[in-house]
Enzyme design. Structure first.
Site, PDB file in Angstrom:
ATOM      1  CG  HIS A 329      70.536  47.506 -58.446  1.00 57.89           C
ATOM      2  ND1 HIS A 329      69.957  46.281 -58.724  1.00 57.89           N
ATOM      3  CD2 HIS A 329      70.329  48.280 -59.545  1.00 57.89           C
ATOM      4  CE1 HIS A 329      69.426  46.315 -59.933  1.00 57.89           C
ATOM      5  NE2 HIS A 329      69.640  47.509 -60.459  1.00 57.89           N
ATOM      6  CB  CYS A 347      71.329  49.239 -62.964  1.00 63.25           C
ATOM      7  SG  CYS A 347      70.090  50.496 -62.613  1.00 63.25           S
TER       8      CYS A 347
END
Length: 402
Positions: A329, A347
């Site tokens: 992201h 992430c």
């Protein structure tokens, strides 16, 4: 001289007598051909005609059978004859739809039977002898303790990436896994080797190919589980199926120590972005190595992790790659570390601009191959960890493996 001449003469007479005897024996053998299988007149013997046979009728399930699983068709077969007419009706008089074979030697039901119902046969078959034989009998289907529905993770008309597993998931564990697995099929064009494996405490069965799908593969999955025993009195509630396509090949290749992420599409590198991965020093934050699979994507996504004291942090262009909280992201706040240092909570952090470029290219089922970290993706990470198994280990998870 006279005596020797006489002896030779007698010997000659004896030889002539032997020849005469042999000649008479040969002639007498042809005096009657009946013993050789012919008639007295020399013509062939006619074999007696085979009598015409009566029709032999068999019905499945057998007459009087109870607790019949309704997933299999009911069938009538006839040997030594043909079916004239046949009906199968339930207790309410409703006829079951069926289809005779082209040679009229069998008839099979073409619609699902109901649970807990009695069915009765009627009809006739005609034998080779021209006589009719009645078709009759009855059977009763099982009344399940409970019916259980399965759901597929793929949908009709959709396009998926080359690593997409097929998952059939149930609300509780399946006890009779072998019966369920026999009711499952996957057809691919071109032909693709693959296998089923039971995961997640036997609540889910996944099919994956031995190697990534070839681009543009056509896939049809059928779970014909209605009427199938799942064990402990539980039976399948409804068949489910889907037909979908595999799209182009796109593979993410990321290395946590190099802080980079490349995107390879159809064999050509099309993106190369700086990344900040999960903090290496914390096993709870490090990005896991292994082959992840894109599960979904969201234009914005709210991130929460109470263990690390943050909730409702909205991030742009989020692509989920596992069920353990790992995403690719955008995050403007970590641009200073991207390409240099790993500071995330697991992430892959990109700049919002780079995240949007990647987001727009993504298909569910795209593989994301991560290397370089101290932790490996595995079963504890939930769906989809299918590609963390080598092929030999994967096939052993089938309920039908030897």
């Amino acid at each position: 001289m006279t005596i020797r001449h006489f002896a030779r003469r007698r010997a000659g007479v004896a030889v002539l007598g032997l020849v005469a005897a042999l000649t008479l024996g040969a002639c007498s053998g042809g005096g009657s051909s009946v013993n050789a299988g012919g008639t007295a007149g020399g013509g062939p013997t006619e074999a007696p005609a085979t009598p015409a046979k009566a029709a032999a009728v068999a019905i499945t399930p057998a007459s009087g059978a109870g607790d019949v699983a309704p997933g299999q068709p009911a069938k009538v077969t006839v040997a030594n004859g043909t079916i004239g007419a046949v009906t199968l009706t339930n207790a309410d008089g409703k006829q079951v739809q069926g289809q005779p074979s082209p040679d009229k030697k069998s008839w099979s039901s073409t619609e699902d039977l109901g649970y807990g119902k009695t069915y009765t046969w009627s009809g006739q078959a005609t034998g080779e002898d021209g006589k009719q034989v009645q078709i009759n009998g009855s059977f009763t289907t099982v009344k399940p303790r409970r019916q259980m529905q399965g759901s597929l993770n793929v949908g009709d008309g959709q396009t998926y990436g080359i690593a997409m597993p097929i998952a059939l998931t149930f609300p509780s564990a399946v006890k009779d896994k072998a019966s369920v697995e026999r009711a499952l099929s996957v057809e691919t064009t071109p032909k693709t080797e693959g296998a089923w494996a039971w995961l997640n405490g036997d609540t889910s069965v996944h099919w994956r190919p031995k190697e990534y799908f070839k681009p543009n593969t056509k896939v049809v999955v059928s779970a014909n589980i209605y009427g199938v025993s799942m064990g402990d009195g539980v039976y399948g509630k409804q068949d489910v199926s889907a037909s979908f396509t595999i799209g182009r090949s796109q593979i993410v290749k990321g290395n946590t120590q190099e802080h980079t992420m490349q995107v390879v599409r159809d064999g050509q590198q099309v993106m190369d972005f700086p990344v900040s991965y999960g903090l290496d020093s914390d096993p709870g934050r490090v990005t896991h190595s292994g082959t992840h699979v894109v599960m979904s994507k969201h234009a914005t996504y709210s991130m929460s992790n109470p263990r690390y004291n943050y909730t409702d942090v909205n991030v742009p262009w989020a692509v989920r790659i596992s069920n353990n909280g790992e995403f690719i992201h955008g995050l403007a706040g970590s641009i200073w570390a991207q390409g240099k240092k790993n500071i995330s909570h697991g992430c892959l952090n990109l700049s919002p601009a780079n995240a949007k470029i990647y987001y727009d290219s993504v298909l569910p089922g795209d593989p994301v191959e991560i290397s370089g970290s101290t932790q490996q993706l595995g079963a504890k990470d939930g769906d989809y960890n299918d590609w963390t198994y080598d092929w030999a280990s994967w096939t052993k998870l089938s309920a039908l493996s030897a």
